[in-house]
Design a protein around this motif. Sequence first.
Motif, PDB file in Angstrom:
ATOM      1  N   ALA A  23       3.225   0.233  10.746  1.00  0.00           N
ATOM      2  CA  ALA A  23       2.038   0.376  11.051  1.00  0.00           C
ATOM      3  C   ALA A  23       1.367   1.248   9.975  1.00  0.00           C
ATOM      4  O   ALA A  23       1.779   1.532   8.923  1.00  0.00           O
ATOM      5  CB  ALA A  23       1.889   1.404  12.460  1.00  0.00           C
ATOM      6  N   GLU A  24       0.216   1.748   9.931  1.00  0.00           N
ATOM      7  CA  GLU A  24      -0.684   2.477   9.008  1.00  0.00           C
ATOM      8  C   GLU A  24      -0.037   3.934   9.051  1.00  0.00           C
ATOM      9  O   GLU A  24       0.340   4.472  10.131  1.00  0.00           O
ATOM     10  CB  GLU A  24      -2.365   2.499   9.470  1.00  0.00           C
ATOM     11  N   VAL A  41       6.431   2.459  12.942  1.00  0.00           N
ATOM     12  CA  VAL A  41       6.104   1.170  13.759  1.00  0.00           C
ATOM     13  C   VAL A  41       6.325   1.319  15.082  1.00  0.00           C
ATOM     14  O   VAL A  41       7.290   1.849  15.564  1.00  0.00           O
ATOM     15  CB  VAL A  41       6.555  -0.209  13.015  1.00  0.00           C
ATOM     16  N   SER A  96       1.722  -1.618   5.675  1.00  0.00           N
ATOM     17  CA  SER A  96       1.221  -2.545   6.935  1.00  0.00           C
ATOM     18  C   SER A  96       0.731  -3.919   6.705  1.00  0.00           C
ATOM     19  O   SER A  96       0.438  -4.449   7.890  1.00  0.00           O
ATOM     20  CB  SER A  96       0.102  -1.480   7.750  1.00  0.00           C
TER      21      SER A  96
END
Length: 283
Positions: free
Chosen positions: A204-205, A177, A258
Amino acid sequence: MLANHNPLKVLAVGAAGPSASLVVPELLKRNVSVRAFVHKQQDGPIVRKLDVTDIVVGELSDATAVAKAVEGIDAVFYIAPAALENEAEVGKQFVTAAKRAGVRRVVFSSVIHPVLSELVNHADKAPVEEALLDSGMEYVFLQPAMFFQNFVAAWAKMKESGVYGEPWSSETRFTRVDYRDVAEVAAIALTEDRLLYGTFELCAEGNLNRHDLAALMGEVAGKQVKPIKIDLPSEANTPAKLTRMFDWYDKHALLGNSTTLRAILGREPRTLRSFFEELNARA
């Protein structure tokens, strides 16, 4: 809303550090009065550049300095320094001091999966969360994945050498992230009530291993990058908790989702590709 008076007064612990220094601008955008709690006198110019002039200097383990830092504060952003000795005890003592001073809310930047007892830097966060749950204060727990910002120091070396290495298996996958997104969530948690009493995994992804990282770095840097596993320095020069952590990483993934971060921000989280593009533009 939290404020007893206008403006809201927030203590940013570690405000000169790489994480809390990202929270401070998010708070100032929201017209918050920020006090910085920093480790040493030399940190003063760093937080003054962030437009913070209310500064307390001291160790988190120093009860007198902590008492001065939390005096008259409405809410606290709390994050412990990396590899802090006695992190759990220091954190619990801080919670007690904040409660005694009349602080109403603590937003704790914890870590993803603090239940992982083999990872001391994770497990040390759980007693602090428990202390906050017991305190009667308002709380928000942020549990971010591994930070994009950890790549900053390695980017120039990677561009020069064409090699990227870490001291664990190249096959291990991690969710990561951008701490700027975490900082935005922290500011929301400190100034609004919609995240109150929540525990939020912030990711995050992407669940990339080192092969994936090297490929992405190469695309952005315009060169081939080789992923390697590097050797640790001698045990005498490596803290035991780090050795234990790297050994765990050698065998286990550290993954998250996420969805929560996307929902809180109302937008897509920053991507690792865009972060690498920023690093590359600076190099």
